[in-house]
Enzyme design. Structure first.
Site, PDB file in Angstrom:
ATOM      1  N   HIS A  92      39.308  39.217  35.171  1.00 20.07           N
ATOM      2  CA  HIS A  92      39.659  40.442  35.883  1.00 20.07           C
ATOM      3  C   HIS A  92      41.156  40.528  36.125  1.00 20.07           C
ATOM      4  O   HIS A  92      41.844  39.518  36.327  1.00 20.07           O
ATOM      5  CB  HIS A  92      38.867  40.588  37.188  1.00 20.07           C
ATOM      6  CG  HIS A  92      38.984  39.442  38.146  1.00 20.07           C
ATOM      7  ND1 HIS A  92      39.956  39.386  39.113  1.00 20.07           N
ATOM      8  CD2 HIS A  92      38.236  38.327  38.281  1.00 20.07           C
ATOM      9  CE1 HIS A  92      39.793  38.274  39.824  1.00 20.07           C
ATOM     10  NE2 HIS A  92      38.770  37.610  39.337  1.00 20.07           N
ATOM     11  N   ASP A  94      42.715  42.212  38.581  1.00 20.26           N
ATOM     12  CA  ASP A  94      43.129  42.393  39.969  1.00 20.26           C
ATOM     13  C   ASP A  94      43.113  41.040  40.664  1.00 20.26           C
ATOM     14  O   ASP A  94      42.546  40.062  40.148  1.00 20.26           O
ATOM     15  CB  ASP A  94      42.220  43.393  40.688  1.00 20.26           C
ATOM     16  CG  ASP A  94      40.761  42.945  40.718  1.00 20.26           C
ATOM     17  OD1 ASP A  94      40.342  42.184  39.812  1.00 20.26           O
ATOM     18  OD2 ASP A  94      40.019  43.357  41.629  1.00 20.26           O
ATOM     19  N   ASP A 124      42.669  32.661  39.569  1.00 18.66           N
ATOM     20  CA  ASP A 124      41.702  33.723  39.872  1.00 18.66           C
ATOM     21  C   ASP A 124      42.415  35.074  39.886  1.00 18.66           C
ATOM     22  O   ASP A 124      42.820  35.550  40.925  1.00 18.66           O
ATOM     23  CB  ASP A 124      41.038  33.445  41.224  1.00 18.66           C
ATOM     24  CG  ASP A 124      39.908  34.405  41.539  1.00 18.66           C
ATOM     25  OD1 ASP A 124      39.417  35.078  40.611  1.00 18.66           O
ATOM     26  OD2 ASP A 124      39.519  34.504  42.709  1.00 18.66           O
ATOM     27  N   GLU A 158      37.371  43.617  40.286  1.00 19.78           N
ATOM     28  CA  GLU A 158      36.400  42.562  40.552  1.00 19.78           C
ATOM     29  C   GLU A 158      36.448  42.096  42.000  1.00 19.78           C
ATOM     30  O   GLU A 158      35.444  41.664  42.549  1.00 19.78           O
ATOM     31  CB  GLU A 158      36.647  41.383  39.612  1.00 19.78           C
ATOM     32  CG  GLU A 158      35.541  40.327  39.610  1.00 19.78           C
ATOM     33  CD  GLU A 158      35.672  39.277  40.704  1.00 19.78           C
ATOM     34  OE1 GLU A 158      34.687  38.582  40.982  1.00 19.78           O
ATOM     35  OE2 GLU A 158      36.784  39.144  41.303  1.00 19.78           O
ATOM     36  N   GLU A 159      37.621  42.195  42.622  1.00 15.90           N
ATOM     37  CA  GLU A 159      37.819  41.589  43.932  1.00 15.90           C
ATOM     38  C   GLU A 159      37.365  42.457  45.103  1.00 15.90           C
ATOM     39  O   GLU A 159      37.511  42.055  46.251  1.00 15.90           O
ATOM     40  CB  GLU A 159      39.308  41.245  44.128  1.00 15.90           C
ATOM     41  CG  GLU A 159      39.822  40.151  43.198  1.00 15.90           C
ATOM     42  CD  GLU A 159      39.287  38.773  43.538  1.00 15.90           C
ATOM     43  OE1 GLU A 159      38.437  38.676  44.445  1.00 15.90           O
ATOM     44  OE2 GLU A 159      39.710  37.802  42.900  1.00 15.90           O
TER      45      GLU A 159
END
Length: 294
Positions: A92, A94, A124, A158-159
């Site tokens: 991802h 973001d 991440d 995603e976050e």
């Protein structure tokens, strides 16, 4: 995929430096911080487009956007056998928020300490974005003959789950990932460096309490919404940990924690210190290890 050789470390670090440099602008915590994933996506596209079919290469590249500036990228290296497919999904573009004042270094630029790469998103998940981009770039460059098609899916949003139909959920609804069901799918997103074979699923929750607003000097005329929420959450947590205690397999698979349910955000309409609030909301998440089934 041994035929594509080892990773080009210099190329990987160069790309990682570019995407970490965008991390300030892809923090995801709306409405205050709305990410612009295309800022990361443009670096992915710049690395891969020279090997795209439009330029005589083998890579089939799609940029799929449902909101301006917040696109997803699907890249396919076609194999020789129809129906055989291997996919990498979940990288991802973001990141979670970072307060520079709480860091020992600038979180929004890549710094290197020996063999350690530092910056918001290195694990991440911008590091994974750079890694899988380098894999697809190398496939496009070397053009090995593979039976299986290789697909990489770089996703937005995603976050955060408060805004929907932006990232992988929208891609699934539109059917753009349907063919990935025909082969192994690896979800490439773990907030650490070692291989991850299982993780806790996430469920978000919200608990709202309505009481009665009144002056704190006369508490008998109020119903304290904060206390209502705290007492209710205490009971809910007791029941959760009774129903989902530590599972024996968590130790076998080296899970750092068992299943958890906890508050992460607290909000209320505001007011003076001499006011007992009439309403409040606690929000949080559940992380459930995969050993519990319905």
């Amino acid at each position: 995929m041994a035929g594509i050789g080892e990773m080009d470390t210099e190329s990987f670090v160069s790309l990682l430096r570019k995407v970490i440099g965008e991390s300030k602008y892809v923090q995801n915590n709306p409405p205050e911080l709305v990410p612009e994933e295309d800022r990361v996506g443009r670096h992915v596209l710049e690395a891969l487009q020279p090997y795209g079919v439009e330029n005589g290469g083998p890579l089939i590249i799609q940029h799929v956007s449902y909101l301006k500036g917040r696109g997803n990228i699907i890249v396919e290296y076609p194999g020789t056998v129809d129906g055989k497919i291997l996919s990498f999904v979940g990288c991802h573009m973001d990141v979670v928020t970072a307060n520079p004042e709480e860091w020992d270094f600038d979180p929004f630029s890549l710094s290197i300490e020996g063999d350690k790469l530092c910056g918001r998103g290195t694990t991440d998940c911008l590091g994974h974005v750079a890694l899988i981009t380098e894999l697809m770039r190398r496939l496009g460059e070397v053009k090995p003959k593979l039976k299986s098609s290789v697909v990489a899916v770089f996703i937005a949003n995603e976050e955060n789950s408060s805004v929907l139909d932006v990232g992988v959920d929208a891609l699934v609804k539109q059917g753009l990932l349907n063919k990935l069901r025909d082969g192994p799918l690896y979800w490439i997103d773990t907030a650490d460096k070692q291989p991850c074979i299982g993780t806790g699923g996430v469920i978000t929750w919200k608990l709202h309490a309505t009481g009665k607003l009144f002056h704190s000097g006369l508490p008998h005329k109020a119903i304290n919404a904060l206390e209502l929420c705290m007492e209710a959450l205490e009971e809910i947590q007791k029941r959760f940990y009774n129903d989902f205690p530590a599972h024996p397999k968590e130790e076998l698979y080296q899970f750092a924690t068992p299943s958890t349910m906890k508050p992460t955000q607290w909000s209320y309409p505001g007011g003076g210190l001499n006011q007992i609030p009439g309403e409040c909301t606690i929000s949080g998440d559940v992380r459930l290890t995969p050993f519990y089934r319905n």
